[in-house]
Design a protein around this motif. Structure first.
Motif, PDB file in Angstrom:
ATOM      1  N   ILE A  14      18.838  98.586  62.654  1.00 53.39           N
ATOM      2  CA  ILE A  14      17.367  98.552  62.609  1.00 53.39           C
ATOM      3  C   ILE A  14      16.879  98.267  61.195  1.00 53.39           C
ATOM      4  CG2 ILE A  14      15.299  99.990  62.850  1.00 53.39           C
ATOM      5  CD1 ILE A  14      16.784 101.327  65.272  1.00 53.39           C
ATOM      6  N   VAL A  15      17.498  98.887  60.207  1.00 49.50           N
ATOM      7  CA  VAL A  15      17.106  98.660  58.803  1.00 49.50           C
ATOM      8  C   VAL A  15      17.361  97.200  58.421  1.00 49.50           C
ATOM      9  CG1 VAL A  15      17.660  99.235  56.400  1.00 49.50           C
ATOM     10  CG2 VAL A  15      17.375 101.058  58.101  1.00 49.50           C
ATOM     11  N   PHE A  16      18.555  96.687  58.737  1.00 46.46           N
ATOM     12  CA  PHE A  16      18.857  95.283  58.438  1.00 46.46           C
ATOM     13  C   PHE A  16      17.889  94.347  59.158  1.00 46.46           C
ATOM     14  CE2 PHE A  16      23.345  96.423  57.142  1.00 46.46           C
ATOM     15  CZ  PHE A  16      23.212  95.969  55.846  1.00 46.46           C
ATOM     16  N   PHE A  17      17.553  94.662  60.399  1.00 53.38           N
ATOM     17  CA  PHE A  17      16.628  93.841  61.176  1.00 53.38           C
ATOM     18  C   PHE A  17      15.265  93.769  60.487  1.00 53.38           C
ATOM     19  CE2 PHE A  17      13.382  93.540  64.578  1.00 53.38           C
ATOM     20  CZ  PHE A  17      13.691  92.281  65.041  1.00 53.38           C
ATOM     21  N   LEU A  18      14.757  94.906  60.042  1.00 56.97           N
ATOM     22  CA  LEU A  18      13.458  94.928  59.371  1.00 56.97           C
ATOM     23  C   LEU A  18      13.491  94.137  58.063  1.00 56.97           C
ATOM     24  CD1 LEU A  18      12.408  98.620  60.073  1.00 56.97           C
ATOM     25  CD2 LEU A  18      11.529  96.538  61.171  1.00 56.97           C
ATOM     26  N   PHE A  19      14.574  94.293  57.308  1.00 56.66           N
ATOM     27  CA  PHE A  19      14.685  93.552  56.044  1.00 56.66           C
ATOM     28  C   PHE A  19      14.822  92.053  56.279  1.00 56.66           C
ATOM     29  CE2 PHE A  19      15.875  97.597  53.838  1.00 56.66           C
ATOM     30  CZ  PHE A  19      14.895  97.527  52.861  1.00 56.66           C
ATOM     31  N   GLU A  21      20.536  89.170  57.707  1.00 55.31           N
ATOM     32  CA  GLU A  21      20.842  88.740  59.074  1.00 55.31           C
ATOM     33  C   GLU A  21      22.322  88.940  59.374  1.00 55.31           C
ATOM     34  OE1 GLU A  21      20.467  87.104  62.929  1.00 55.31           O
ATOM     35  OE2 GLU A  21      19.134  88.165  61.567  1.00 55.31           O
ATOM     36  N   VAL A  22      23.171  88.636  58.409  1.00 52.75           N
ATOM     37  CA  VAL A  22      24.608  88.878  58.579  1.00 52.75           C
ATOM     38  C   VAL A  22      24.854  90.370  58.794  1.00 52.75           C
ATOM     39  CG1 VAL A  22      26.874  88.785  57.454  1.00 52.75           C
ATOM     40  CG2 VAL A  22      25.282  86.858  57.226  1.00 52.75           C
ATOM     41  N   GLY A  23      24.240  91.198  57.951  1.00 55.79           N
ATOM     42  CA  GLY A  23      24.380  92.643  58.099  1.00 55.79           C
ATOM     43  C   GLY A  23      23.877  93.130  59.444  1.00 55.79           C
ATOM     44  N   TYR A  24      22.778  92.560  59.903  1.00 53.26           N
ATOM     45  CA  TYR A  24      22.216  92.936  61.201  1.00 53.26           C
ATOM     46  C   TYR A  24      23.193  92.590  62.323  1.00 53.26           C
ATOM     47  CZ  TYR A  24      19.387  92.678  65.414  1.00 53.26           C
ATOM     48  OH  TYR A  24      18.926  92.826  66.696  1.00 53.26           O
ATOM     49  N   MET A  55      15.156  82.266  47.091  1.00 52.89           N
ATOM     50  CA  MET A  55      15.865  83.515  46.950  1.00 52.89           C
ATOM     51  C   MET A  55      15.586  84.427  48.158  1.00 52.89           C
ATOM     52  SD  MET A  55      18.007  85.102  45.435  1.00 52.89           S
ATOM     53  CE  MET A  55      18.512  85.504  43.833  1.00 52.89           C
ATOM     54  N   ALA A  56      14.328  84.453  48.599  1.00 50.69           N
ATOM     55  CA  ALA A  56      13.970  85.279  49.751  1.00 50.69           C
ATOM     56  C   ALA A  56      14.729  84.827  50.999  1.00 50.69           C
ATOM     57  CB  ALA A  56      12.467  85.239  49.994  1.00 50.69           C
ATOM     58  N   LEU A  57      14.931  83.519  51.137  1.00 45.96           N
ATOM     59  CA  LEU A  57      15.650  83.009  52.304  1.00 45.96           C
ATOM     60  C   LEU A  57      17.119  83.418  52.262  1.00 45.96           C
ATOM     61  CD1 LEU A  57      15.444  81.425  54.907  1.00 45.96           C
ATOM     62  CD2 LEU A  57      15.815  79.334  53.602  1.00 45.96           C
ATOM     63  N   LEU A  58      17.713  83.400  51.094  1.00 42.80           N
ATOM     64  CA  LEU A  58      19.101  83.844  50.965  1.00 42.80           C
ATOM     65  C   LEU A  58      19.222  85.332  51.269  1.00 42.80           C
ATOM     66  CD1 LEU A  58      20.252  81.888  47.784  1.00 42.80           C
ATOM     67  CD2 LEU A  58      20.780  81.397  50.179  1.00 42.80           C
ATOM     68  N   LEU A  59      18.268  86.120  50.792  1.00 43.26           N
ATOM     69  CA  LEU A  59      18.272  87.550  51.115  1.00 43.26           C
ATOM     70  C   LEU A  59      18.110  87.763  52.621  1.00 43.26           C
ATOM     71  CD1 LEU A  59      16.143  89.027  48.202  1.00 43.26           C
ATOM     72  CD2 LEU A  59      18.530  89.555  48.712  1.00 43.26           C
ATOM     73  N   LEU A  81      13.662  90.294  58.782  1.00 43.06           N
ATOM     74  CA  LEU A  81      12.358  89.750  59.180  1.00 43.06           C
ATOM     75  C   LEU A  81      11.389  89.693  58.006  1.00 43.06           C
ATOM     76  CD1 LEU A  81      11.690  91.259  62.704  1.00 43.06           C
ATOM     77  CD2 LEU A  81      12.462  88.973  62.093  1.00 43.06           C
ATOM     78  N   PHE A  82      11.407  90.722  57.176  1.00 46.43           N
ATOM     79  CA  PHE A  82      10.505  90.734  56.021  1.00 46.43           C
ATOM     80  C   PHE A  82      10.812  89.566  55.085  1.00 46.43           C
ATOM     81  CE2 PHE A  82       9.827  91.819  51.550  1.00 46.43           C
ATOM     82  CZ  PHE A  82       8.443  91.917  51.553  1.00 46.43           C
ATOM     83  N   PHE A  83      12.072  89.432  54.687  1.00 51.66           N
ATOM     84  CA  PHE A  83      12.412  88.372  53.733  1.00 51.66           C
ATOM     85  C   PHE A  83      12.273  86.983  54.355  1.00 51.66           C
ATOM     86  CE2 PHE A  83      14.398  91.895  51.393  1.00 51.66           C
ATOM     87  CZ  PHE A  83      13.801  91.684  50.162  1.00 51.66           C
ATOM     88  N   LEU A  84      12.524  86.852  55.646  1.00 50.58           N
ATOM     89  CA  LEU A  84      12.299  85.557  56.292  1.00 50.58           C
ATOM     90  C   LEU A  84      10.814  85.215  56.270  1.00 50.58           C
ATOM     91  CD1 LEU A  84      13.400  83.116  57.818  1.00 50.58           C
ATOM     92  CD2 LEU A  84      13.134  84.441  59.937  1.00 50.58           C
ATOM     93  N   SER A  85       9.956  86.180  56.534  1.00 50.36           N
ATOM     94  CA  SER A  85       8.517  85.906  56.516  1.00 50.36           C
ATOM     95  C   SER A  85       8.047  85.545  55.113  1.00 50.36           C
ATOM     96  CB  SER A  85       7.734  87.090  57.067  1.00 50.36           C
ATOM     97  OG  SER A  85       7.799  88.197  56.190  1.00 50.36           O
ATOM     98  N   VAL A  86       8.614  86.167  54.094  1.00 49.38           N
ATOM     99  CA  VAL A  86       8.272  85.817  52.710  1.00 49.38           C
ATOM    100  C   VAL A  86       8.714  84.381  52.416  1.00 49.38           C
ATOM    101  CG1 VAL A  86       8.814  86.306  50.274  1.00 49.38           C
ATOM    102  CG2 VAL A  86       8.287  88.192  51.845  1.00 49.38           C
TER     103      VAL A  86
END
Length: 116
Positions: A33-38, A10-13, A1-5, A40-45
């Motif tokens: 910037i907000v999309f970029f941070l999200f 990433e699309v939004g970014y 689920m985190a990868l899909l998010l 990266l966060f969800f990809l790291s999770v």
């Protein structure tokens, strides 16, 4: 689920970077910037439980396909038949890559190798 998010963000970014006109539009730039941070966060999770090669490929595939499909919706871009075919190749590659990493397929491969 985190990868899909992560892929969705990433699309939004990608779309918001395009809308930012080289980060000259403040609104689009802040959204990017907000999309970029999200993303990266969800990809790291997601990468805590998924191999980095698989995770990155799926994430990049979602981003590429999503941006290519939604680019014409939000911006003056085109989606041709040729682009659609190559997007289908990307989707197929991501699906096959994920299937190749499935536990059932790995067990089947071990059984086949043991029977040789």
């Amino acid at each position: 689920m985190a990868l899909l998010l992560a892929g969705g963000f990433e699309v939004g970014y990608a779309l918001s970077v395009n809308g930012s006109a080289g980060f000259t539009d403040l609104g689009w730039s802040l959204v990017a910037i907000v999309f970029f941070l999200f993303t990266l966060f969800f990809l790291s999770v997601a990468l805590k439980r998924i191999d980095v090669g698989i995770g990155y490929a799926v994430w990049a595939g979602i981003g590429a396909v999503g941006a290519a499909v939604l680019g014409p919706v939000f911006f003056d871009e085109t989606l041709t038949v040729t682009k659609g075919i190559w997007l289908a190749v990307i989707i197929g590659g991501v699906v096959w890559l994920k299937l190749a990493d499935s536990p059932a397929l790995e067990r089947r491969g071990h059984v086949e190798r043991a029977g040789e």
